[in-house]
Design a protein around this motif. Sequence first.
Motif, PDB file in Angstrom:
ATOM      1  N   ALA A 159       0.820  -1.217   0.000  1.00 13.31           N
ATOM      2  CA  ALA A 159       0.000   0.000   0.000  1.00 13.31           C
ATOM      3  C   ALA A 159       0.852   1.265   0.000  1.00 13.31           C
ATOM      4  O   ALA A 159       0.412   2.311  -0.482  1.00 13.31           O
ATOM      5  CB  ALA A 159      -0.933   0.005   1.215  1.00 13.31           C
ATOM      6  N   ALA A 160       2.076   1.172   0.516  1.00 10.78           N
ATOM      7  CA  ALA A 160       2.931   2.353   0.632  1.00 10.78           C
ATOM      8  C   ALA A 160       3.827   2.579  -0.588  1.00 10.78           C
ATOM      9  O   ALA A 160       4.450   3.634  -0.700  1.00 10.78           O
ATOM     10  CB  ALA A 160       3.804   2.237   1.880  1.00 10.78           C
ATOM     11  N   LEU A 161       3.901   1.619  -1.497  1.00  9.40           N
ATOM     12  CA  LEU A 161       4.790   1.753  -2.656  1.00  9.40           C
ATOM     13  C   LEU A 161       4.189   2.671  -3.713  1.00  9.40           C
ATOM     14  O   LEU A 161       3.036   2.505  -4.111  1.00  9.40           O
ATOM     15  CB  LEU A 161       5.056   0.386  -3.283  1.00  9.40           C
ATOM     16  CG  LEU A 161       5.829  -0.622  -2.432  1.00  9.40           C
ATOM     17  CD1 LEU A 161       5.888  -1.976  -3.137  1.00  9.40           C
ATOM     18  CD2 LEU A 161       7.222  -0.119  -2.088  1.00  9.40           C
ATOM     19  N   ALA A 162       4.975   3.621  -4.190  1.00  7.73           N
ATOM     20  CA  ALA A 162       4.565   4.452  -5.318  1.00  7.73           C
ATOM     21  C   ALA A 162       4.522   3.586  -6.572  1.00  7.73           C
ATOM     22  O   ALA A 162       5.220   2.562  -6.663  1.00  7.73           O
ATOM     23  CB  ALA A 162       5.559   5.601  -5.510  1.00  7.73           C
ATOM     24  N   ALA A 163       3.734   3.969  -7.545  1.00  8.29           N
ATOM     25  CA  ALA A 163       3.592   3.181  -8.780  1.00  8.29           C
ATOM     26  C   ALA A 163       4.919   3.015  -9.515  1.00  8.29           C
ATOM     27  O   ALA A 163       5.164   1.979 -10.138  1.00  8.29           O
ATOM     28  CB  ALA A 163       2.561   3.829  -9.702  1.00  8.29           C
ATOM     29  N   ASP A 164       5.802   4.008  -9.411  1.00  6.23           N
ATOM     30  CA  ASP A 164       7.089   3.956 -10.114  1.00  6.23           C
ATOM     31  C   ASP A 164       8.270   3.789  -9.153  1.00  6.23           C
ATOM     32  O   ASP A 164       9.400   4.172  -9.464  1.00  6.23           O
ATOM     33  CB  ASP A 164       7.279   5.204 -10.971  1.00  6.23           C
ATOM     34  CG  ASP A 164       7.242   6.489 -10.140  1.00  6.23           C
ATOM     35  OD1 ASP A 164       6.870   6.443  -8.938  1.00  6.23           O
ATOM     36  OD2 ASP A 164       7.592   7.549 -10.687  1.00  6.23           O
ATOM     37  N   VAL A 165       8.036   3.199  -7.999  1.00  2.00           N
ATOM     38  CA  VAL A 165       9.066   2.987  -6.992  1.00  2.00           C
ATOM     39  C   VAL A 165      10.254   2.219  -7.574  1.00  2.00           C
ATOM     40  O   VAL A 165      10.079   1.323  -8.401  1.00  2.00           O
ATOM     41  CB  VAL A 165       8.490   2.233  -5.773  1.00  2.00           C
ATOM     42  CG1 VAL A 165       7.911   0.882  -6.160  1.00  2.00           C
ATOM     43  CG2 VAL A 165       9.515   2.079  -4.661  1.00  2.00           C
ATOM     44  N   THR A 166      11.464   2.596  -7.147  1.00  2.00           N
ATOM     45  CA  THR A 166      12.655   1.816  -7.484  1.00  2.00           C
ATOM     46  C   THR A 166      13.143   1.137  -6.220  1.00  2.00           C
ATOM     47  O   THR A 166      13.203   1.751  -5.150  1.00  2.00           O
ATOM     48  CB  THR A 166      13.783   2.685  -8.080  1.00  2.00           C
ATOM     49  OG1 THR A 166      14.149   3.679  -7.149  1.00  2.00           O
ATOM     50  CG2 THR A 166      13.346   3.311  -9.397  1.00  2.00           C
ATOM     51  N   TRP A 167      13.482  -0.132  -6.328  1.00  2.00           N
ATOM     52  CA  TRP A 167      13.851  -0.967  -5.193  1.00  2.00           C
ATOM     53  C   TRP A 167      15.160  -1.654  -5.554  1.00  2.00           C
ATOM     54  O   TRP A 167      15.194  -2.503  -6.436  1.00  2.00           O
ATOM     55  CB  TRP A 167      12.746  -1.998  -4.972  1.00  2.00           C
ATOM     56  CG  TRP A 167      12.844  -2.825  -3.752  1.00  2.00           C
ATOM     57  CD1 TRP A 167      13.586  -3.963  -3.573  1.00  2.00           C
ATOM     58  CD2 TRP A 167      12.135  -2.626  -2.532  1.00  2.00           C
ATOM     59  NE1 TRP A 167      13.387  -4.469  -2.320  1.00  2.00           N
ATOM     60  CE2 TRP A 167      12.501  -3.662  -1.667  1.00  2.00           C
ATOM     61  CE3 TRP A 167      11.233  -1.656  -2.106  1.00  2.00           C
ATOM     62  CZ2 TRP A 167      11.991  -3.773  -0.377  1.00  2.00           C
ATOM     63  CZ3 TRP A 167      10.717  -1.767  -0.830  1.00  2.00           C
ATOM     64  CH2 TRP A 167      11.090  -2.817   0.030  1.00  2.00           C
ATOM     65  N   THR A 168      16.246  -1.288  -4.891  1.00  2.00           N
ATOM     66  CA  THR A 168      17.563  -1.810  -5.249  1.00  2.00           C
ATOM     67  C   THR A 168      18.063  -2.791  -4.201  1.00  2.00           C
ATOM     68  O   THR A 168      18.273  -2.423  -3.039  1.00  2.00           O
ATOM     69  CB  THR A 168      18.575  -0.659  -5.423  1.00  2.00           C
ATOM     70  OG1 THR A 168      18.077   0.222  -6.433  1.00  2.00           O
ATOM     71  CG2 THR A 168      19.937  -1.191  -5.833  1.00  2.00           C
ATOM     72  N   GLU A 169      18.225  -4.030  -4.628  1.00  2.00           N
ATOM     73  CA  GLU A 169      18.826  -5.078  -3.812  1.00  2.00           C
ATOM     74  C   GLU A 169      20.336  -5.024  -4.063  1.00  2.00           C
ATOM     75  O   GLU A 169      20.780  -4.890  -5.205  1.00  2.00           O
ATOM     76  CB  GLU A 169      18.262  -6.448  -4.187  1.00  2.00           C
ATOM     77  CG  GLU A 169      16.767  -6.585  -3.928  1.00  2.00           C
ATOM     78  CD  GLU A 169      16.419  -6.775  -2.465  1.00  2.00           C
ATOM     79  OE1 GLU A 169      16.946  -7.704  -1.836  1.00  2.00           O
ATOM     80  OE2 GLU A 169      15.616  -5.981  -1.942  1.00  2.00           O
ATOM     81  N   ALA A 170      21.139  -5.138  -3.021  1.00  2.00           N
ATOM     82  CA  ALA A 170      22.578  -4.919  -3.077  1.00  2.00           C
ATOM     83  C   ALA A 170      23.299  -5.896  -4.002  1.00  2.00           C
ATOM     84  O   ALA A 170      22.915  -7.072  -4.114  1.00  2.00           O
ATOM     85  CB  ALA A 170      23.168  -5.039  -1.674  1.00  2.00           C
ATOM     86  N   ALA A 171      24.362  -5.392  -4.622  1.00  2.00           N
ATOM     87  CA  ALA A 171      25.252  -6.252  -5.411  1.00  2.00           C
ATOM     88  C   ALA A 171      25.774  -7.351  -4.488  1.00  2.00           C
ATOM     89  O   ALA A 171      26.084  -7.111  -3.328  1.00  2.00           O
ATOM     90  CB  ALA A 171      26.404  -5.429  -5.964  1.00  2.00           C
TER      91      ALA A 171
END
Length: 130
Positions: free
Chosen positions: A26-38
């Motif tokens: 519910a809190a995520l924006a439609a264009d959210v970017t989510w980066t998982e670490a290298a």
Amino acid sequence: MSRSNLDIIRASYEGSAEQNGRNLLAALAADVTWTEAAGFPYAGTYVGPQAIMEGVFHRLATEWDGYQAKVHTYLAEDDRVAAFGVYSGTYRKTGKAMTASFAHLYRLNNGKIVSMEQYVDSAQVNAALT
């Protein structure tokens, strides 16, 4: 009354797994970017709630037993919230358990998460995979 950025992030960690997932989605924006670490098994940047749910959370739920992200410290300033804690779980394919320290840095805009960047001791996680 609107919730603070800290309250929004806290609500995605401190309930049951189902509540946390519902609150996060519910809190995520439609264009959210989510980066998982290298170096992390799911490394990369995912854009949008569907990509995040499929590329990260579905995999965590199906590849691990008892996977948890327990936060011990939050820091909040302006549009940013950091969550520091420990991951734990057992990788199903190997039966090996792990614990690994993490930090998540969120940026919010108008009550929506617009980005998240993960920092993690990926060596501890990867040791459970082999």
